[in-house]
Design a protein around this motif. Structure first.
Motif, PDB file in Angstrom:
ATOM      1  N   VAL A  30      -7.322 -20.720   7.388  1.00  0.00           N
ATOM      2  CA  VAL A  30      -6.431 -21.793   7.616  1.00  0.00           C
ATOM      3  C   VAL A  30      -6.386 -20.863   5.914  1.00  0.00           C
ATOM      4  O   VAL A  30      -7.359 -20.446   5.490  1.00  0.00           O
ATOM      5  N   SER A  31      -5.125 -20.677   5.433  1.00  0.00           N
ATOM      6  CA  SER A  31      -4.909 -19.758   4.831  1.00  0.00           C
ATOM      7  C   SER A  31      -4.520 -20.588   3.617  1.00  0.00           C
ATOM      8  O   SER A  31      -3.381 -21.944   3.407  1.00  0.00           O
ATOM      9  N   THR A 170      -3.557  -0.546   3.286  1.00  0.00           N
ATOM     10  CA  THR A 170      -3.224  -1.117   4.399  1.00  0.00           C
ATOM     11  C   THR A 170      -4.062  -0.822   6.237  1.00  0.00           C
ATOM     12  O   THR A 170      -3.879  -2.032   6.242  1.00  0.00           O
ATOM     13  N   GLN A 171      -4.391   0.695   5.628  1.00  0.00           N
ATOM     14  CA  GLN A 171      -5.505   0.118   7.023  1.00  0.00           C
ATOM     15  C   GLN A 171      -7.092  -0.599   7.191  1.00  0.00           C
ATOM     16  O   GLN A 171      -6.621  -1.754   8.323  1.00  0.00           O
ATOM     17  N   ASN A 172      -7.723  -0.603   5.706  1.00  0.00           N
ATOM     18  CA  ASN A 172      -8.762  -1.175   5.778  1.00  0.00           C
ATOM     19  C   ASN A 172      -7.841  -2.945   6.149  1.00  0.00           C
ATOM     20  O   ASN A 172      -9.006  -3.853   6.284  1.00  0.00           O
ATOM     21  N   LYS A 173      -6.730  -3.246   5.291  1.00  0.00           N
ATOM     22  CA  LYS A 173      -6.331  -4.153   5.052  1.00  0.00           C
ATOM     23  C   LYS A 173      -6.524  -4.769   6.623  1.00  0.00           C
ATOM     24  O   LYS A 173      -6.536  -5.824   7.147  1.00  0.00           O
ATOM     25  N   GLU A 174      -5.853  -4.572   7.257  1.00  0.00           N
ATOM     26  CA  GLU A 174      -5.590  -4.475   8.471  1.00  0.00           C
ATOM     27  C   GLU A 174      -6.584  -5.015   9.582  1.00  0.00           C
ATOM     28  O   GLU A 174      -6.606  -6.009  10.223  1.00  0.00           O
ATOM     29  N   GLU A 175      -7.934  -3.894   8.863  1.00  0.00           N
ATOM     30  CA  GLU A 175      -8.672  -4.699   9.992  1.00  0.00           C
ATOM     31  C   GLU A 175      -9.684  -5.180   9.559  1.00  0.00           C
ATOM     32  O   GLU A 175     -10.320  -5.668  10.448  1.00  0.00           O
ATOM     33  N   LEU A 176      -9.690  -5.645   8.191  1.00  0.00           N
ATOM     34  CA  LEU A 176     -10.225  -7.358   7.485  1.00  0.00           C
ATOM     35  C   LEU A 176      -9.952  -8.293   8.422  1.00  0.00           C
ATOM     36  O   LEU A 176     -10.231  -9.197   9.359  1.00  0.00           O
ATOM     37  N   HIS A 177      -8.448  -8.335   8.467  1.00  0.00           N
ATOM     38  CA  HIS A 177      -8.109  -9.316   8.676  1.00  0.00           C
ATOM     39  C   HIS A 177      -8.271  -9.547  10.193  1.00  0.00           C
ATOM     40  O   HIS A 177      -8.590 -10.733  10.591  1.00  0.00           O
ATOM     41  N   VAL A 192     -11.433 -20.144   5.182  1.00  0.00           N
ATOM     42  CA  VAL A 192     -10.463 -20.473   4.041  1.00  0.00           C
ATOM     43  C   VAL A 192     -10.643 -19.447   2.966  1.00  0.00           C
ATOM     44  O   VAL A 192     -11.141 -19.107   2.822  1.00  0.00           O
ATOM     45  N   ILE A 193      -9.028 -19.119   3.247  1.00  0.00           N
ATOM     46  CA  ILE A 193      -8.947 -17.615   3.111  1.00  0.00           C
ATOM     47  C   ILE A 193      -7.522 -17.506   1.572  1.00  0.00           C
ATOM     48  O   ILE A 193      -6.313 -18.643   1.854  1.00  0.00           O
ATOM     49  N   VAL A 194      -7.481 -17.945   0.410  1.00  0.00           N
ATOM     50  CA  VAL A 194      -6.405 -17.710  -0.243  1.00  0.00           C
ATOM     51  C   VAL A 194      -6.050 -15.868  -0.466  1.00  0.00           C
ATOM     52  O   VAL A 194      -6.489 -15.077  -1.066  1.00  0.00           O
ATOM     53  N   THR A 195      -4.707 -15.892  -0.662  1.00  0.00           N
ATOM     54  CA  THR A 195      -3.677 -14.768  -0.819  1.00  0.00           C
ATOM     55  C   THR A 195      -3.044 -15.072  -0.824  1.00  0.00           C
ATOM     56  O   THR A 195      -2.247 -15.725  -0.742  1.00  0.00           O
ATOM     57  N   HIS A 196      -2.183 -13.770  -1.244  1.00  0.00           N
ATOM     58  CA  HIS A 196      -1.189 -13.155  -1.971  1.00  0.00           C
ATOM     59  C   HIS A 196      -0.272 -12.286  -0.431  1.00  0.00           C
ATOM     60  O   HIS A 196       0.992 -12.461  -0.236  1.00  0.00           O
ATOM     61  N   ASP A 197      -1.045 -11.816   1.093  1.00  0.00           N
ATOM     62  CA  ASP A 197      -0.480 -11.238   1.467  1.00  0.00           C
ATOM     63  C   ASP A 197       0.720 -12.361   2.534  1.00  0.00           C
ATOM     64  O   ASP A 197      -0.623 -12.931   3.130  1.00  0.00           O
ATOM     65  N   GLU A 198       0.917 -12.097   2.756  1.00  0.00           N
ATOM     66  CA  GLU A 198       2.081 -12.739   3.705  1.00  0.00           C
ATOM     67  C   GLU A 198       1.982 -12.412   5.231  1.00  0.00           C
ATOM     68  O   GLU A 198       2.220 -13.180   6.004  1.00  0.00           O
ATOM     69  N   ASP A 199       1.681 -11.214   5.261  1.00  0.00           N
ATOM     70  CA  ASP A 199       1.429 -10.596   6.663  1.00  0.00           C
ATOM     71  C   ASP A 199      -0.246 -11.123   7.110  1.00  0.00           C
ATOM     72  O   ASP A 199      -0.251 -11.929   8.111  1.00  0.00           O
ATOM     73  N   LEU A 200      -1.448 -11.883   6.511  1.00  0.00           N
ATOM     74  CA  LEU A 200      -2.534 -12.317   6.994  1.00  0.00           C
ATOM     75  C   LEU A 200      -2.109 -13.918   6.762  1.00  0.00           C
ATOM     76  O   LEU A 200      -2.148 -14.987   7.227  1.00  0.00           O
TER      77      LEU A 200
END
Length: 218
Positions: A30-31, A170-177, A192-200
């Motif tokens: 959940v974001s 970007t690459q590390n972000k995608e791998e973490l997601h 439970v993830i607080v994020t500003h990342d719209e893709d995530l």
């Protein structure tokens, strides 16, 4: 898994959370999204028992944590909740292995058991060749994976993550997601993830939108 009922929180005359209620089921990713100042991090801290609400109740894995005293709450938090922060919060003087061992040692297990559990988790996350490296010797993505291993080492009921990919390229972000969803699929882990990342946020099972301390959509 997690149930919040009518959570409020004030800082002086400012009411940050205004009656938050929702439930998160086991195995959900959940974001929580919303503009700066919406109350996202405050809400996550209350869910993680790092802060107490002014009113309302928090249940985690069937336990009403709102009624716990500090010593009992600290032990419960260490056992049931894992945390991942934006800037990993690894201790610089310790190796990756030692950082991951810390929550297990706090829980009171033996050093040999903590080491075994930490090694297993680092290996699971593809970091077996980096166990003796200190944080300064790791890439940003590796640091965050070590932080995830540390969060998982006690096999908690839930992982709470506050902008976990905010400092990554970007690459590390995608791998973490991808890692979060792999952990849900393989271990049944709740996130439970607080994020500003719209893709995530778009990839999570559900997105909770906060505006001005209120839930506007679930």
């Amino acid at each position: 898994m997690i149930q919040l009922e009518s959570i409020t929180k004030n800082f002086g005359s400012l009411q940050v959370l205004k009656g938050i209620s929702f439930t998160i089921e086991k195995g959900e990713v959940v974001s929580i999204v919303g503009p700066s100042g919406a109350g996202k991090t405050t809400l996550l801290q209350i869910m993680g028992t790092l802060d107490r609400p002014d009113s309302g109740q928090v249940w985690l894995n069937g336990t009403d944590v709102s009624r716990m005293k500090e010593k009992e709450l600290s032990a419960f938090r260490n056992r049931e909740i894992g945390f991942v922060f934006q800037f990993h919060q690894l201790l610089p003087e310790f190796t990756a292995l030692e950082n991951v061992m810390i929550p297990a040692l706090i829980q009171g297990v033996s050093s040999s058991t903590a080491r075994k559990s930490a090694m297993e988790m680092l290996d699971f996350l593809g970091l077996s060749s980096r166990v003796s490296h200190k944080p300064a010797e790791l890439s940003g993505g590796e640091k965050q994976r070590v932080a995830v291993a540390r969060a998982l080492v006690n096999h908690p009921s839930v992982i709470l993550a506050d902008e976990p990919s905010g400092s990554l390229d970007t690459q590390n972000k995608e791998e973490l997601h991808r890692l979060f969803f792999d952990l849900r699929d393989k271990l049944g882990q709740t996130f439970v993830i607080v994020t500003h990342d719209e893709d995530l946020a778009s990839k999570t099972d559900r997105t909770i939108h906060l505006i001005d301390g209120r839930v506007v959509s679930l």
